[in-house]
Design a protein around this motif. Structure first.
Motif, PDB file in Angstrom:
ATOM      1  N   UNK A   7       0.848  -1.191   0.000  1.00 44.08           N
ATOM      2  CA  UNK A   7       0.000   0.000   0.000  1.00 44.08           C
ATOM      3  C   UNK A   7       0.879   1.233   0.000  1.00 44.08           C
ATOM      4  N   UNK A   8       1.482   1.526  -1.114  1.00 39.96           N
ATOM      5  CA  UNK A   8       2.344   2.693  -1.259  1.00 39.96           C
ATOM      6  C   UNK A   8       1.934   3.454  -2.510  1.00 39.96           C
ATOM      7  N   UNK A   9       2.169   4.740  -2.503  1.00 41.88           N
ATOM      8  CA  UNK A   9       1.781   5.574  -3.645  1.00 41.88           C
ATOM      9  C   UNK A   9       2.356   5.046  -4.958  1.00 41.88           C
ATOM     10  N   UNK A  10       3.588   4.541  -4.935  1.00 41.50           N
ATOM     11  CA  UNK A  10       4.197   4.043  -6.163  1.00 41.50           C
ATOM     12  C   UNK A  10       3.439   2.850  -6.749  1.00 41.50           C
ATOM     13  N   UNK A  11       2.615   2.183  -5.945  1.00 40.54           N
ATOM     14  CA  UNK A  11       1.828   1.046  -6.421  1.00 40.54           C
ATOM     15  C   UNK A  11       0.428   1.451  -6.863  1.00 40.54           C
ATOM     16  N   UNK A  12       0.088   2.717  -6.700  1.00 39.02           N
ATOM     17  CA  UNK A  12      -1.263   3.193  -7.003  1.00 39.02           C
ATOM     18  C   UNK A  12      -1.352   3.688  -8.445  1.00 39.02           C
ATOM     19  N   UNK A  13      -2.470   3.406  -9.088  1.00 36.90           N
ATOM     20  CA  UNK A  13      -2.650   3.848 -10.473  1.00 36.90           C
ATOM     21  C   UNK A  13      -2.748   5.363 -10.604  1.00 36.90           C
ATOM     22  N   UNK A  14      -2.978   6.081  -9.498  1.00 39.46           N
ATOM     23  CA  UNK A  14      -3.101   7.533  -9.534  1.00 39.46           C
ATOM     24  C   UNK A  14      -1.795   8.255  -9.210  1.00 39.46           C
ATOM     25  N   UNK A  15      -0.698   7.522  -9.019  1.00 39.18           N
ATOM     26  CA  UNK A  15       0.618   8.113  -8.752  1.00 39.18           C
ATOM     27  C   UNK A  15       1.271   8.456 -10.083  1.00 39.18           C
ATOM     28  N   UNK A  16       1.653   9.716 -10.246  1.00 33.88           N
ATOM     29  CA  UNK A  16       2.284  10.186 -11.482  1.00 33.88           C
ATOM     30  C   UNK A  16       3.719  10.571 -11.172  1.00 33.88           C
ATOM     31  N   UNK A  17       4.674   9.791 -11.671  1.00 31.88           N
ATOM     32  CA  UNK A  17       6.079  10.075 -11.378  1.00 31.88           C
ATOM     33  C   UNK A  17       6.744  10.930 -12.448  1.00 31.88           C
TER      34      UNK A  17
END
Length: 69
Positions: A7-17
Motif C-alpha cells: 500500500x504505497x503511492x508508487x503502487x497506485x494507479x493515480x501516482x504520477x512520477x
C-alpha cells in the motif's frame, strides 16, 4: 491495515512520477492524481496536484487501485 507493504503511492494507479512525459523524476516524489488539484489562495494562481513520496500511502488505497502494468 492488512497488506500495507504494497500500500504505497508508487503502487497506485493515480501516482504520477512524470517519467511518462520524458521528464526526470525528482527523487522519489510524484503527484497524486486521485483528487483534483488543490486551489491556491491567489485568484490568478493555478491549482496544484499534491506532491507525495513514492513510499507514502493513504486511506484511498485498495488492491483494485494498483498501477496498471
Amino acid at each position: 491495515m492488512a497488506g500495507t507493504t504494497s500500500a504505497a503511492c508508487e503502487s497506485c494507479r493515480f501516482f504520477d512520477d512524470h517519467k511518462l512525459n520524458g521528464a526526470t523524476a525528482a527523487g522519489d516524489e510524484g503527484l497524486c492524481r486521485f483528487n483534483p488539484p488543490v486551489s491556491q489562495p491567489a485568484p490568478e494562481s493555478k491549482g496544484l496536484w499534491p506532491v507525495v513520496a513514492s513510499k507514502d500511502w493513504c486511506g484511498h488505497f485498495t488492491a483494485e487501485m494498483t498501477a496498471a502494468e
